[in-house]
Design a protein around this motif. Structure first.
Motif, PDB file in Angstrom:
ATOM      1  N   GLY A  48       0.795  -1.224   0.000  1.00  0.00           N
ATOM      2  CA  GLY A  48       0.000   0.000   0.000  1.00  0.00           C
ATOM      3  C   GLY A  48       0.822   1.266   0.000  1.00  0.00           C
ATOM      4  O   GLY A  48       0.760   2.078  -0.924  1.00  0.00           O
ATOM      5  N   VAL A  49       1.623   1.445   1.047  1.00  0.00           N
ATOM      6  CA  VAL A  49       2.395   2.671   1.183  1.00  0.00           C
ATOM      7  C   VAL A  49       3.495   2.738   0.130  1.00  0.00           C
ATOM      8  O   VAL A  49       3.787   3.803  -0.406  1.00  0.00           O
ATOM      9  CB  VAL A  49       2.975   2.777   2.616  1.00  0.00           C
ATOM     10  CG1 VAL A  49       3.820   4.015   2.779  1.00  0.00           C
ATOM     11  CG2 VAL A  49       1.856   2.767   3.634  1.00  0.00           C
ATOM     12  N   GLY A  50       4.080   1.594  -0.201  1.00  0.00           N
ATOM     13  CA  GLY A  50       5.135   1.573  -1.213  1.00  0.00           C
ATOM     14  C   GLY A  50       4.646   1.937  -2.604  1.00  0.00           C
ATOM     15  O   GLY A  50       5.404   2.449  -3.426  1.00  0.00           O
ATOM     16  N   SER A  51       3.380   1.699  -2.884  1.00  0.00           N
ATOM     17  CA  SER A  51       2.822   2.008  -4.205  1.00  0.00           C
ATOM     18  C   SER A  51       2.260   3.415  -4.294  1.00  0.00           C
ATOM     19  O   SER A  51       1.830   3.839  -5.366  1.00  0.00           O
ATOM     20  CB  SER A  51       1.708   1.020  -4.539  1.00  0.00           C
ATOM     21  OG  SER A  51       2.197  -0.285  -4.556  1.00  0.00           O
ATOM     22  N   LEU A  52       2.253   4.136  -3.198  1.00  0.00           N
ATOM     23  CA  LEU A  52       1.619   5.447  -3.160  1.00  0.00           C
ATOM     24  C   LEU A  52       2.259   6.432  -4.139  1.00  0.00           C
ATOM     25  O   LEU A  52       1.559   7.176  -4.828  1.00  0.00           O
ATOM     26  CB  LEU A  52       1.669   5.997  -1.731  1.00  0.00           C
ATOM     27  CG  LEU A  52       0.779   7.179  -1.414  1.00  0.00           C
ATOM     28  CD1 LEU A  52      -0.680   6.813  -1.674  1.00  0.00           C
ATOM     29  CD2 LEU A  52       0.959   7.599   0.024  1.00  0.00           C
ATOM     30  N   ALA A 105      -1.165  -3.383  -9.106  1.00  0.00           N
ATOM     31  CA  ALA A 105      -1.003  -4.766  -9.578  1.00  0.00           C
ATOM     32  C   ALA A 105       0.312  -4.937 -10.329  1.00  0.00           C
ATOM     33  O   ALA A 105       1.012  -5.944 -10.142  1.00  0.00           O
ATOM     34  CB  ALA A 105      -2.182  -5.149 -10.473  1.00  0.00           C
ATOM     35  N   GLY A 106       0.652  -3.974 -11.152  1.00  0.00           N
ATOM     36  CA  GLY A 106       1.910  -4.067 -11.894  1.00  0.00           C
ATOM     37  C   GLY A 106       3.119  -4.005 -10.989  1.00  0.00           C
ATOM     38  O   GLY A 106       4.058  -4.808 -11.111  1.00  0.00           O
ATOM     39  N   ARG A 107       3.120  -3.073 -10.052  1.00  0.00           N
ATOM     40  CA  ARG A 107       4.265  -2.910  -9.163  1.00  0.00           C
ATOM     41  C   ARG A 107       4.412  -4.098  -8.223  1.00  0.00           C
ATOM     42  O   ARG A 107       5.495  -4.658  -8.070  1.00  0.00           O
ATOM     43  CB  ARG A 107       4.109  -1.630  -8.349  1.00  0.00           C
ATOM     44  CG  ARG A 107       5.264  -1.369  -7.423  1.00  0.00           C
ATOM     45  CD  ARG A 107       5.000  -0.171  -6.518  1.00  0.00           C
ATOM     46  NE  ARG A 107       6.073   0.011  -5.586  1.00  0.00           N
ATOM     47  CZ  ARG A 107       6.219  -0.680  -4.460  1.00  0.00           C
ATOM     48  NH1 ARG A 107       5.351  -1.604  -4.148  1.00  0.00           N
ATOM     49  NH2 ARG A 107       7.225  -0.447  -3.647  1.00  0.00           N
ATOM     50  N   VAL A 108       3.329  -4.494  -7.607  1.00  0.00           N
ATOM     51  CA  VAL A 108       3.387  -5.585  -6.636  1.00  0.00           C
ATOM     52  C   VAL A 108       3.630  -6.918  -7.337  1.00  0.00           C
ATOM     53  O   VAL A 108       4.409  -7.748  -6.862  1.00  0.00           O
ATOM     54  CB  VAL A 108       2.091  -5.616  -5.795  1.00  0.00           C
ATOM     55  CG1 VAL A 108       2.021  -6.842  -4.921  1.00  0.00           C
ATOM     56  CG2 VAL A 108       2.004  -4.364  -4.948  1.00  0.00           C
ATOM     57  N   GLY A 109       2.978  -7.112  -8.475  1.00  0.00           N
ATOM     58  CA  GLY A 109       3.168  -8.362  -9.211  1.00  0.00           C
ATOM     59  C   GLY A 109       4.600  -8.548  -9.668  1.00  0.00           C
ATOM     60  O   GLY A 109       5.161  -9.650  -9.559  1.00  0.00           O
TER      61      GLY A 109
END
Length: 131
Positions: A48-52, A105-109
């Motif tokens: 969550g916070v990392g994708s902000l 989704a792209g970043r976490v995946g």
């Protein structure tokens, strides 16, 4: 010809069986001990916070382009003052959730895929299967 179809059907059913077993183990793992609260909180932070930053930059640039393009069009009708309402409504209601979902989704995946790849190289996956 029939033999190839039978082999294909067997392999397809085997894949479905393995998938159902995996899903069953997942749901069983959700309700059985031990619970790893600290790891869950770490993943919330990483996802969550990392994708902000990525989500905010994507939304900002999309909003700027949308304002620029809709400003030219609305100027022809004398409704340039409505650009702010148009952009805020379209970003918040329509584009915001879609872009957020795609970026997260792209970043976490990709991060999870890289982590699994490094675990395969160091044989950590084989060790987990052996357990």
């Amino acid at each position: 010809m029939v033999d190839r179809f039978v082999e294909w059907l067997k392999s397809a059913l085997l894949e479905v069986q393995e998938y159902v077993i995996m899903v069953g183990r997942f749901f069983r793992g959700l309700v059985t001990r031990p619970f790893y609260y600290r790891d869950v909180i770490e993943q919330f932070e990483a996802i969550g916070v990392g994708s902000l930053t990525v989500v905010l930059l994507t939304g900002m640039f999309t909003g700027m382009v949308l304002a620029l393009q809709s400003g030219f069009t609305l100027d022809q009708f004398g409704a340039r003052s409505m650009v702010g309402r148009l952009v805020s409504a379209s970003i918040i209601k329509e584009l915001g959730p879609v872009l957020t979902g795609l970026m997260v989704a792209g970043r976490v995946g990709s991060g999870i895929a890289a982590e699994l790849g490094s675990m395969m190289v160091t044989d950590q996956i084989a060790a987990l299967r052996a357990l």
